[in-house]
Each structure stands twice: as C-alpha cells, then as structure tokens.
Write an enzyme that holds these catalytic residues in place. Structure first.
Site, PDB file in Angstrom:
ATOM      1  N   LYS A 268      27.881   4.171  -9.499  1.00 52.97           N
ATOM      2  CA  LYS A 268      29.302   4.496  -9.405  1.00 52.97           C
ATOM      3  C   LYS A 268      29.709   5.186 -10.319  1.00 52.97           C
ATOM      4  CE  LYS A 268      30.527   0.598  -6.147  1.00 52.97           C
ATOM      5  NZ  LYS A 268      31.057   1.415  -5.110  1.00 52.97           N
ATOM      6  N   ARG A 342      26.322  -4.319   3.093  1.00 50.47           N
ATOM      7  CA  ARG A 342      25.950  -4.525   4.452  1.00 50.47           C
ATOM      8  C   ARG A 342      24.574  -4.957   4.600  1.00 50.47           C
ATOM      9  NH1 ARG A 342      27.226   1.754   5.853  1.00 50.47           N
ATOM     10  NH2 ARG A 342      28.791   1.106   3.948  1.00 50.47           N
TER      11      ARG A 342
HETATM   12  N1  BES Z   1      31.858  -2.406  -2.562  1.00 51.37           N
HETATM   13  C1  BES Z   1      31.861  -1.340  -2.341  1.00 51.37           C
HETATM   14  C2  BES Z   1      33.006  -0.815  -1.466  1.00 51.37           C
HETATM   15  C3  BES Z   1      34.529  -0.647  -2.345  1.00 51.37           C
HETATM   16  C4  BES Z   1      34.585   0.542  -3.023  1.00 51.37           C
HETATM   17  C5  BES Z   1      35.343  -1.633  -2.091  1.00 51.37           C
HETATM   18  C6  BES Z   1      35.796   0.721  -3.542  1.00 51.37           C
HETATM   19  C7  BES Z   1      36.324  -1.440  -2.986  1.00 51.37           C
HETATM   20  C8  BES Z   1      36.668  -0.277  -3.782  1.00 51.37           C
HETATM   21  C9  BES Z   1      30.568  -1.011  -1.522  1.00 51.37           C
HETATM   22  O1  BES Z   1      29.281  -1.603  -1.983  1.00 51.37           O
HETATM   23  C10 BES Z   1      30.216   0.535  -1.496  1.00 51.37           C
HETATM   24  O2  BES Z   1      30.030   0.991  -2.626  1.00 51.37           O
HETATM   25  N2  BES Z   1      30.486   1.173  -0.277  1.00 51.37           N
HETATM   26  C11 BES Z   1      30.109   2.411  -0.480  1.00 51.37           C
HETATM   27  C12 BES Z   1      29.527   2.933   0.897  1.00 51.37           C
HETATM   28  C13 BES Z   1      28.836   4.316   0.856  1.00 51.37           C
HETATM   29  C14 BES Z   1      27.651   4.685  -0.055  1.00 51.37           C
HETATM   30  C15 BES Z   1      28.134   4.409   2.345  1.00 51.37           C
HETATM   31  C16 BES Z   1      31.492   3.270  -0.317  1.00 51.37           C
HETATM   32  O3  BES Z   1      32.427   2.740   0.221  1.00 51.37           O
HETATM   33  O4  BES Z   1      31.251   4.329  -1.139  1.00 51.37           O
HETATM   34 MN    MN Z   2      28.256  -0.657  -3.141  1.00 53.72          MN
END
Ligand code: BES
Ligand code: MN
Ligand code: ZN
Length: 489
Positions: A268, A342
């Site tokens: 990230k 997931r």
């Molecule tokens: N924990 C995150 C989701 C999230 C992001 C929650 C920002 C709250 C604030 C999750 O694990 C994630 O990173 N999801 C990705 C999925 C994508 C890679 C398909 C996302 O939402 O970018």
């Molecule tokens: Mn994530």
C-alpha cells in the site's frame, strides 16, 4: 476501565436519587420534557435565565449546563420536536450527557427519562448512549495531568431491565473499541485470542485456538498463505456459546482479524497506512457481540470465528500469482496480495460450513476501499444470499440506527472472480464494482443452502462520524448493536 461500568435504574422521585448532577430533556418549544416536582426550587433562576438568554434551544445533541441554588447542577439535553422522540435521539442525549460530565469533571449523573415506562427500547438506547459517550481511549497516555473518568449514572424512570441490557450491549461495543484502537504491535492475533478466551471464560463458552502449524495441517491454505510473510504468530479462533437446546442450529459470526495490513508484496502507499491497524475491526464486531452475549446469556447457540494474522511483505511472503488452496478444497489465484481479507475469510467461511449446520452465517470485514467510495462513512455495505435474512438485517438496522445498504450479487459479478488457472481469483474486474467482487468471492466458500450475509464495514468501523456517543477518528464498534438486535437477544 475508561467507560461507565454500570448504569443504575431508579423509579424513585428524582430528588431522592444520589448523584452530583441531574440531566433533563427539553424540546425545541423550550419546555422541559417532564414537569419535575421541585425543579424550580432547585434550579430556579439558573434555568429561567438560560432560557431567557436563549442559551438553550432544544436541538438534538445539544447539552447545556445550568447551575441553580446551592450549586445544584443540571445538564439540559435537547430532544428536538415534541412528539417526535425516538431511540436515536435518546442515545445521542445519553452520549452528550456523559461527555459533558467528563468535560466538567462531574462524577455521577441522574438521567431523567423524558417519557416514563412504555417504550422499553428508549431506556435501552439512553443507557447505551450514557456508556458509549463515557468511552475514552487513553491507555497510551502517560503524561496527562488529570485524566477524568465518570463513576456512575442512574436512569430515572423508564424500564429497568432495558437499562441494564443497553449497558451490557454498550460494554460489548467498548470492548471492541478498545481492541480495535490498540495498534498492531499490541493488538496481535494472540491478543485477540486472549480476549476471546477471557470473554469465553465469563460467558461459559468453549474457546479453541489453532496456531499456524495446526491450521496449516488442517488445510487452511488461504490463511496460511496470507500469514506466511509475518513472524507474529497467526491464530484461528473459535468461540462456541451453546446457551440453547443442543439440536438448535447455531448462528455463526465470522470476523476479519487482520491486525495490520501493509498490503504485502502488493504494498500500500504510505499515506494513512497507519489506519490499517483497524483492519481487524471485523473481529472486533465478533468479540463485541460475544462480550454482550457473555453478559446477557441468551438461550440460543452462537458461534464466533476469527481468522487472524498480519499481512506483511518479505522473502517469506506470498506473492501475486501464487495459487492457494482453501479449507473447502477450492483453489484461489492471488492476483493482488492486498486483497487478503477475503482469503482469510475463505477458510473461516469454509470451516463454518463444514463443522456447523448454521441457521445463518454473517461475516464482518473491513474488506474494500471501494465501499468507502460508494457509501462514504455513512453506511455499511451488505450483500447476501437470502432475501429473508437481508430483510431482517435491514429491520434491525432501522431499529439501532446503524445504516446498511445492500449491493447485488448477480451472476455477472460471480463470473468476474473466476480465474483462468484456478477456481477463483482474489480480485474482480479492474476498477469495477470492487465491493461486490469481494462479496462474490466470499460466496464460493459458503455452503449453498446456508443463508449468508457479508458486511463490508470498511467505511463505518472507524473514522469520520462525530456523534455524541462516538469519537471522531477512532474505532466505532458499529454494527454490534445491530447484530445483537438481529440475534433476537
Ligand atoms: N483492508 C483493506 C480495505 C480497506 C482499505 C479498508 C482502505 C479501509 C480503508 C483490504 O484488505 C484491501 O486492501 N482491499 C483492496 C482490495 C483490492 C486489492 C482488490 C482495496 O480495497 O484496495
Ligand atoms: Mn489489503
Ligand atoms: Zn485488509
């Protein structure tokens, strides 16, 4: 404990209740909600002067301080329009009153119910507000000169058992907030497991914890994959509360317990990455509900399941392109290591499907940033396989004031998570329907005939909402009240 540990109830005359202040409601017609005997003598000019000076306007959420004779203190809370009182207004009033108590260093308050008897849920909501508004997270402050905690609150009038029920539910929410607000170096999977054990001990639950070696051997390849990049021991936690008849189908709650989400190899950006300590808020919902269950001891069977790990990068971490095999035998192509929630839920949902015959399964997860794009911090995204279940969730949502919004799980979306080389892939179509893709993925790990609903709480679990019973920028414990209502406790 940095929140009220108890809310008392009294049906006595308000003057007989021992407390340092009273809190009384006022409508926007500037008339007190109740004709309190003796209030003029105690507060007299204090109240009438404040009214004359238009310091008080009766708006919901507003709490004003009035000082009367011999220093008698009253907090006057707004109730909005007369005849339009509801539970949420009372929850906000309770929260606001506690906050003002803390700001003024007032130890205890008698909260006078604006209406007596009749509506039990009003009493519950007021008690919830009082406890939730008293919540403070100050565990890591060592230099604050003068931290202040409220000692007691008494609800005067209303319904006794509803007051204690509201307090018990709020205790669950406060426990969840505590675990959720703790950073990733403190709230580790072991810490979550310890909390589960403690709740289980108090509530007569059986708590089982599988460590990395055990769950890997059992076939939880998805959790093992995500956990491969961290040395902080991951855990798979099961809480079994069997308060109902043995043969009664259990209701199963599953929560994402990702104690820190760096994104893994698909790392990230740095901005706001600290907020990913909140990526275990799904497990917070499960712990919070189970804490309320432990205190309320309902006659039903409830199972809580929490897969818990960090998501880190490094030479041992799983990679984009890897194929993992989940507990139900399905294979998953990992196209983004940041879509890890997931994956760990896939094993948990498969486990619930195989080992229980659930009446229904609910899962809670901070699963997608996309849900924040769609709904902001206003509502939780939900999607499920059973219309009747989703309908009851919407009803509970209306009752508790925690908003949900349903997304569709049409076949077109299910197709979007099919993989070319494995059964499914962990991302959907690029830049499209990201929240639904998460739900569509999870669906393949839930038994076909089991009613199931997924709650994407990424927008509601922490942050933006500034309510009298919730602090901006910290964990909310949202949907715990909804789930307790839905369970029918
Ligand atoms: N924990 C995150 C989701 C999230 C992001 C929650 C920002 C709250 C604030 C999750 O694990 C994630 O990173 N999801 C990705 C999925 C994508 C890679 C398909 C996302 O939402 O970018
Ligand atoms: Mn994530
Ligand atoms: Zn995550």
């Amino acid at each position: 404990m940095a929140h009220l540990s108890k809310v008392k109830h009294s049906s006595a005359d308000w003057r007989k209740v021992k407390s340092d202040a009273i809190a009384v409601g006022i409508y926007d017609d500037l008339k007190l909600s109740r004709q309190l005997q003796g209030v003029n003598r105690e507060l007299g000019r204090g109240l009438s002067n404040a009214l004359a000076a238009k310091l008080i306007n009766g708006k919901v959420g507003e709490v004003k301080t009035v000082v009367g004779k011999k220093g008698a203190i009253a907090f006057v809370f707004g109730l909005g329009k007369r005849g339009e009182l509801n539970a949420e207004k009372l929850r906000r009033a309770g929260g606001g009153v506690s906050k003002v108590c803390i700001a003024n260093k007032v130890d205890s308050v008698a909260f006078i119910m604006p209406v007596d008897g009749k509506e039990n849920y009003f009493s519950q909501a007021a008690a919830e507000g009082l406890v939730l508004g008293s919540y403070q997270f100050n565990e890591f402050k060592t230099t604050d000169e003068d931290p202040f905690e409220m000692k007691g609150a008494t609800v005067v009038g209303g319904h006794k058992t509803s007051v204690s029920k509201g307090a018990h539910i709020a205790h669950g929410v406060c426990l969840a907030r505590n675990v959720e607000n703790r950073p990733g170096n403190v709230a580790t999977p072991t810490h979550i497991a310890d909390n589960a054990k403690e709740i289980g001990k108090a509530g007569g639950m059986k708590v089982t914890v599988f460590d990395r070696e055990k769950f890997t051997k059992m076939g939880m390849g998805a959790l093992a994959g995500v956990a491969s990049g961290t040395e902080v021991p991951p855990k798979f936690i099961i809480m079994e509360y069997m308060g109902g008849p043995k043969k009664q189908k259990p209701k199963v709650l599953v929560g994402k317990g990702l104690t820190f989400d760096s994104g893994g190899i698909s790392i990230k950006p740095a901005a706001k990455m600290d907020e990913m300590k909140y990526d275990m808020c799904g497990s917070g919902v499960v712990l919070g509900v189970m804490k309320a269950v432990a205190e309320l001891k309902p006659k039903m069977n409830i199972i809580g399941i929490i897969p818990s790990t960090e998501n880190m990068s490094g030479d041992k971490a799983y990679r984009p392109g890897d194929v993992l095999t989940a507990y139900n035998g399905k294979t998953i192509e990992v196209l983004n290591t940041d879509a890890e929630g997931r994956l760990i839920l896939a094993d948990a949902l498969s486990y619930a499907t195989k080992h229980y015959d659930p009446e229904y399964i609910l899962d809670f997860a901070t699963l997608t940033g996309a849900v924040v794009v769609a709904l902001g911090h206003v509502a939780t995204g939900i999607m499920g396989t059973d219309e009747a279940l989703v309908k009851t969730i919407k009803t509970s949502s209306k009752t508790t004031g925690e908003k949900v919004w349903e997304f569709p799980l049409w076949d077109e979306y299910i197709d979007q998570v099919k993989s070319r080389i494995a059964d499914v892939k962990n991302v959907g179509a690029p830049m499209q329907a990201g929240t639904i893709a998460g739900g569509a993925f999870l669906k393949s790990f839930v038994g076909e005939d089991i009613p199931w609903c997924h709650f994407d709480i990424a927008g509601t679990a922490w942050g933006d909402k500034d309510l009298p019973y919730q602090n901006k920028g910290t964990a909310t414990g949202e949907v715990i009240r909804l789930v307790v209502d839905l369970l029918g406790i």
